[in-house]
Enzyme design. Structure first.
Site, PDB file in Angstrom:
ATOM      1  N   ASP A   2      35.213  48.049  39.399  1.00 22.89           N
ATOM      2  CA  ASP A   2      34.840  46.653  39.570  1.00 22.89           C
ATOM      3  C   ASP A   2      33.324  46.529  39.672  1.00 22.89           C
ATOM      4  O   ASP A   2      32.636  47.451  40.115  1.00 22.89           O
ATOM      5  CB  ASP A   2      35.465  46.082  40.849  1.00 22.89           C
ATOM      6  CG  ASP A   2      36.938  45.761  40.695  1.00 22.89           C
ATOM      7  OD1 ASP A   2      37.414  45.721  39.548  1.00 22.89           O
ATOM      8  OD2 ASP A   2      37.612  45.552  41.723  1.00 22.89           O
ATOM      9  N   LYS A  32      32.999  41.472  35.808  1.00 21.93           N
ATOM     10  CA  LYS A  32      33.871  40.362  36.193  1.00 21.93           C
ATOM     11  C   LYS A  32      33.087  39.377  37.050  1.00 21.93           C
ATOM     12  O   LYS A  32      32.844  39.605  38.228  1.00 21.93           O
ATOM     13  CB  LYS A  32      35.089  40.874  36.938  1.00 21.93           C
ATOM     14  CG  LYS A  32      36.146  39.817  37.198  1.00 21.93           C
ATOM     15  CD  LYS A  32      37.304  40.362  38.021  1.00 21.93           C
ATOM     16  CE  LYS A  32      38.110  41.379  37.276  1.00 21.93           C
ATOM     17  NZ  LYS A  32      39.308  41.796  38.053  1.00 21.93           N
ATOM     18  N   MET A  43      35.810  36.861  49.230  1.00 26.64           N
ATOM     19  CA  MET A  43      35.519  36.257  47.923  1.00 26.64           C
ATOM     20  C   MET A  43      35.356  34.738  48.035  1.00 26.64           C
ATOM     21  O   MET A  43      35.892  33.972  47.233  1.00 26.64           O
ATOM     22  CB  MET A  43      36.614  36.594  46.912  1.00 26.64           C
ATOM     23  CG  MET A  43      36.839  38.087  46.733  1.00 26.64           C
ATOM     24  SD  MET A  43      38.106  38.484  45.512  1.00 26.64           S
ATOM     25  CE  MET A  43      39.559  37.812  46.296  1.00 26.64           C
TER      26      MET A  43
END
Length: 268
Positions: free
Chosen positions: A44, A64, A175
């Protein structure tokens, strides 16, 4: 076809949680597989550079970012399939714990479509480790007796339902820093949170660049903008934010930024 641990060509997948960012907080199992020079590591974007420095094999990093998450996820699957077809040990490296708001379950189902059952190595979740690294316990006797974990983004970018205010409750948001102002407004107007409810944000937990910003529901968004707080960050809402920081600051209410637990700037 029943998924297998190892394909006939030797290909296999291990899903690894990298923890909050400090290599010392990797599990022994995670450190061992990341040290494999023959492995293909599909990582990631937010995995810390300190963790990536542990990797001995090839690294591919998914870019991402908000608005491009689905395309990046497809790229991840493509890389993993390429590694499997080449008979490689594919390591899917994810921030925190793979199954705490990390699409871990979705990826397991996808890998089963490839015919492989992944091995999973849990990681230390930032939901609990990041607050403590910022000197914020998520529970404290007489202050908080329950913890709720939430994500800032629901499916397709929606905002998740909020839990109603309870004084002895801590909410940890993962997040969510990208929609902090909206989140605080919704907590006040829709979930009944007092505007002076303490809020803390821990960025880059466990890394040399770690920062903690402390304020309340009314001030934290401006403080986050002032100090340019970025992902990966963990947001803590509740009275626990002040428990240890008050003691370390002679009982005075603190607003501002703490750099690795050394006060660098205080709001007056």
């Amino acid at each position: 076809m029943t998924p297998v641990r190892v394909l006939k060509n030797g290909g296999k997948i291990t899903m690894v949680g990298s923890g909050p960012g400090d290599p010392d907080l990797l599990t022994v199992a995670a450190y061992r597989v990341l040290s494999d020079p023959d492995a293909l590591v599909v990582s990631d974007r937010l995995v810390s550079k300190e963790i990536l420095e542990v990797v001995k094999g090839e690294i591919r990093i998914a870019r991402k970012v908000p608005g491009c998450a689905d395309a990046a996820q497809e790229e991840i699957y493509k890389w993993c399939k390429e590694g499997l077809d080449a008979g490689k040990h594919v390591i899917r490296l994810k921030i925190g714990d793979p199954f705490v708001f990390g699409r871990g379950g979705e990826e397991v189902l996808k890998f089963r479509e490839f015919g492989v059952e992944p091995k999973v190595i849990p990681g230390v979740s930032a939901a609990f480790s990041a607050p403590l690294l910022g000197s914020i316990p998520v529970t404290h006797r007489g202050v908080s007796n329950q913890v709720v974990m939430c994500t800032g983004y629901g499916r397709n970018g929606t905002s998740p339902d909020l839990i109603k205010y309870h004084k002895e409750q801590t909410i940890v948001f993962l997040m969510a820093v990208g929609r902090l102002r909206e989140l605080c407004e919704r907590l006040i107007n829709m979930a009944g949170y007092p505007s002076n409810t303490p809020v803390g944000i821990i960025q880059d937990a466990g890394c040399p660049t770690q920062r903690t910003v402390v304020g309340n529901m009314e001030t934290i968004s401006d403080l986050a903008e002032k100090y340019n707080i970025q992902a990966p960050s963990t947001i803590v809402v509740g009275e626990v934010v002040n428990v240890l920081l008050h003691e370390s600051l002679s009982g005075e209410q603190f607003h501002g930024q703490i750099q690795n637990m050394t006060i660098s700037e205080v709001e007056t």
